[in-house]
Design a protein around this motif. Sequence first.
Motif, PDB file in Angstrom:
ATOM      1  N   PRO A 273       0.817  -1.219   0.000  1.00 56.43           N
ATOM      2  CA  PRO A 273       0.000   0.000   0.000  1.00 56.43           C
ATOM      3  C   PRO A 273       0.849   1.266   0.000  1.00 56.43           C
ATOM      4  O   PRO A 273       1.311   1.723   1.044  1.00 56.43           O
ATOM      5  CB  PRO A 273      -0.797  -0.144   1.302  1.00 56.43           C
ATOM      6  CG  PRO A 273       0.113  -0.924   2.215  1.00 56.43           C
ATOM      7  CD  PRO A 273       0.965  -1.800   1.344  1.00 56.43           C
ATOM      8  N   LEU A 274       1.026   1.872  -1.145  1.00 59.34           N
ATOM      9  CA  LEU A 274       1.830   3.081  -1.235  1.00 59.34           C
ATOM     10  C   LEU A 274       1.197   4.235  -0.463  1.00 59.34           C
ATOM     11  O   LEU A 274       1.906   5.126   0.009  1.00 59.34           O
ATOM     12  CB  LEU A 274       2.010   3.478  -2.704  1.00 59.34           C
ATOM     13  CG  LEU A 274       2.748   2.461  -3.594  1.00 59.34           C
ATOM     14  CD1 LEU A 274       2.799   2.962  -5.028  1.00 59.34           C
ATOM     15  CD2 LEU A 274       4.145   2.195  -3.070  1.00 59.34           C
TER      16      LEU A 274
ATOM     17  N   LEU B  63      -2.798  -4.641  -8.784  1.00 62.66           N
ATOM     18  CA  LEU B  63      -1.471  -4.177  -9.173  1.00 62.66           C
ATOM     19  C   LEU B  63      -0.408  -4.694  -8.209  1.00 62.66           C
ATOM     20  O   LEU B  63      -0.723  -5.134  -7.102  1.00 62.66           O
ATOM     21  CB  LEU B  63      -1.441  -2.647  -9.208  1.00 62.66           C
ATOM     22  CG  LEU B  63      -2.471  -1.949 -10.096  1.00 62.66           C
ATOM     23  CD1 LEU B  63      -2.310  -0.434  -9.997  1.00 62.66           C
ATOM     24  CD2 LEU B  63      -2.371  -2.420 -11.536  1.00 62.66           C
ATOM     25  N   ASP B  64       0.848  -4.596  -8.629  1.00 65.25           N
ATOM     26  CA  ASP B  64       1.948  -5.031  -7.765  1.00 65.25           C
ATOM     27  C   ASP B  64       2.150  -4.075  -6.593  1.00 65.25           C
ATOM     28  O   ASP B  64       2.754  -4.440  -5.583  1.00 65.25           O
ATOM     29  CB  ASP B  64       3.241  -5.176  -8.562  1.00 65.25           C
ATOM     30  CG  ASP B  64       3.732  -3.850  -9.147  1.00 65.25           C
ATOM     31  OD1 ASP B  64       2.877  -2.980  -9.475  1.00 65.25           O
ATOM     32  OD2 ASP B  64       4.952  -3.676  -9.280  1.00 65.25           O
ATOM     33  N   GLN B  65       1.625  -2.850  -6.694  1.00 60.72           N
ATOM     34  CA  GLN B  65       1.631  -1.859  -5.616  1.00 60.72           C
ATOM     35  C   GLN B  65       0.549  -0.841  -5.954  1.00 60.72           C
ATOM     36  O   GLN B  65       0.227  -0.649  -7.135  1.00 60.72           O
ATOM     37  CB  GLN B  65       2.995  -1.168  -5.496  1.00 60.72           C
ATOM     38  CG  GLN B  65       3.456  -0.482  -6.776  1.00 60.72           C
ATOM     39  CD  GLN B  65       4.803   0.187  -6.632  1.00 60.72           C
ATOM     40  OE1 GLN B  65       5.469   0.083  -5.604  1.00 60.72           O
ATOM     41  NE2 GLN B  65       5.219   0.920  -7.653  1.00 60.72           N
ATOM     42  N   THR B  66      -0.030  -0.218  -4.949  1.00 56.88           N
ATOM     43  CA  THR B  66      -1.130   0.675  -5.283  1.00 56.88           C
ATOM     44  C   THR B  66      -1.181   1.923  -4.411  1.00 56.88           C
ATOM     45  O   THR B  66      -0.852   1.883  -3.225  1.00 56.88           O
ATOM     46  CB  THR B  66      -2.486  -0.055  -5.201  1.00 56.88           C
ATOM     47  OG1 THR B  66      -3.513   0.821  -5.664  1.00 56.88           O
ATOM     48  CG2 THR B  66      -2.813  -0.477  -3.778  1.00 56.88           C
ATOM     49  N   LEU B  67      -1.587   3.020  -5.046  1.00 59.19           N
ATOM     50  CA  LEU B  67      -1.852   4.276  -4.349  1.00 59.19           C
ATOM     51  C   LEU B  67      -3.282   4.328  -3.821  1.00 59.19           C
ATOM     52  O   LEU B  67      -3.606   5.165  -2.985  1.00 59.19           O
ATOM     53  CB  LEU B  67      -1.667   5.457  -5.313  1.00 59.19           C
ATOM     54  CG  LEU B  67      -0.260   5.866  -5.696  1.00 59.19           C
ATOM     55  CD1 LEU B  67      -0.326   6.958  -6.758  1.00 59.19           C
ATOM     56  CD2 LEU B  67       0.509   6.374  -4.483  1.00 59.19           C
ATOM     57  N   PHE B  68      -4.153   3.457  -4.321  1.00 61.18           N
ATOM     58  CA  PHE B  68      -5.586   3.544  -4.056  1.00 61.18           C
ATOM     59  C   PHE B  68      -5.925   2.928  -2.705  1.00 61.18           C
ATOM     60  O   PHE B  68      -5.738   1.731  -2.485  1.00 61.18           O
ATOM     61  CB  PHE B  68      -6.371   2.828  -5.160  1.00 61.18           C
ATOM     62  CG  PHE B  68      -6.347   3.535  -6.493  1.00 61.18           C
ATOM     63  CD1 PHE B  68      -7.455   4.242  -6.935  1.00 61.18           C
ATOM     64  CD2 PHE B  68      -5.222   3.493  -7.298  1.00 61.18           C
ATOM     65  CE1 PHE B  68      -7.448   4.891  -8.165  1.00 61.18           C
ATOM     66  CE2 PHE B  68      -5.201   4.136  -8.529  1.00 61.18           C
ATOM     67  CZ  PHE B  68      -6.317   4.837  -8.967  1.00 61.18           C
TER      68      PHE B  68
ATOM     69  N   CYS C   2      -5.961   3.091  13.720  1.00 60.26           N
ATOM     70  CA  CYS C   2      -6.641   3.546  12.502  1.00 60.26           C
ATOM     71  C   CYS C   2      -5.812   3.159  11.286  1.00 60.26           C
ATOM     72  O   CYS C   2      -4.592   3.346  11.281  1.00 60.26           O
ATOM     73  CB  CYS C   2      -6.861   5.055  12.543  1.00 60.26           C
ATOM     74  SG  CYS C   2      -7.755   5.690  11.111  1.00 60.26           S
ATOM     75  N   GLY C   3      -6.477   2.678  10.251  1.00 61.06           N
ATOM     76  CA  GLY C   3      -5.781   2.331   9.023  1.00 61.06           C
ATOM     77  C   GLY C   3      -5.986   3.326   7.902  1.00 61.06           C
ATOM     78  O   GLY C   3      -5.503   3.115   6.791  1.00 61.06           O
ATOM     79  N   GLY C   4      -6.705   4.425   8.171  1.00 59.03           N
ATOM     80  CA  GLY C   4      -7.062   5.367   7.119  1.00 59.03           C
ATOM     81  C   GLY C   4      -5.990   6.388   6.802  1.00 59.03           C
ATOM     82  O   GLY C   4      -4.909   6.398   7.386  1.00 59.03           O
ATOM     83  N   THR C   5      -6.310   7.264   5.860  1.00 61.04           N
ATOM     84  CA  THR C   5      -5.388   8.329   5.451  1.00 61.04           C
ATOM     85  C   THR C   5      -5.752   9.620   6.183  1.00 61.04           C
ATOM     86  O   THR C   5      -6.930   9.926   6.385  1.00 61.04           O
ATOM     87  CB  THR C   5      -5.436   8.563   3.932  1.00 61.04           C
ATOM     88  OG1 THR C   5      -6.774   8.861   3.535  1.00 61.04           O
ATOM     89  CG2 THR C   5      -4.964   7.326   3.186  1.00 61.04           C
TER      90      THR C   5
END
Length: 239
Positions: free
Chosen positions: A4-5, A30-35, A204-207
């Motif tokens: 998780p980028l 994907l192999d890595q994600t911004l989402f 918390c796991g959020g942004t």
Amino acid sequence: MTPPLFRQDAYRTEASGIVVAHTPEGGIVLDQTLFYPTGGGQPGDSGRLIWQGRSLSIATAVKAEGDQIALVVAEPVPLPPIGAALRQAIDWPRRHRLMRMHTALHLLSVVIPLPVSGGAIAETRSRLDFDMPEAPADRDTLEEYLNQLVDRDLPVTEDWITDDELRANPGLVKTMSVAPPMGSGRVRLVRIGQGADQVDLQPCGGTHVARTGEIGRLRLGKVEKKGRQNRRVYLHLED
């Protein structure tokens, strides 16, 4: 697991990626994600994928099997093939509003220090449900306190503890309805303020935004009765 980028840098808006799988439902892994994937009351990110001169609109992101993150296309179109190298770009204005609002809800749990029984994050109006038999007596005072916390421009940082450390400190958990993000062996804590100025610390796991001053003006909305012990409190971003 999809790296998780967004966890490394919530302000990053673009990154490369490689398609590693398609889900049975038509999602793209994907192999890595911004989402950020839908979870913890926070909606999944939207945005676009760009590859070989083509562009694909992503409506949201969801958690998939095996701790993967699947990107859900906005309309039925051919997917980029497995192995395709692409560029991923999130809808940054939307993400940033969700970051501001998520941090603002943490502050709401500070000014109303009662157990949280539910919640939902949106771009301009969000809510928390509290185990609160009676509605707040002085909403104007609560709103003023909220905006004072914003104006103090407190830093928002993260720490990590083990699952066992969290179990040994159950007072860190404010939410009654959503379990903390456990299972990987460690848990992320979001801290608002530092040292003597710390006002909140919870799993918390959020942004989140980097400082409370970035949230902007807040308005306390209506309070709804949702049961004998439950009150739903709405919070609005004013700009």
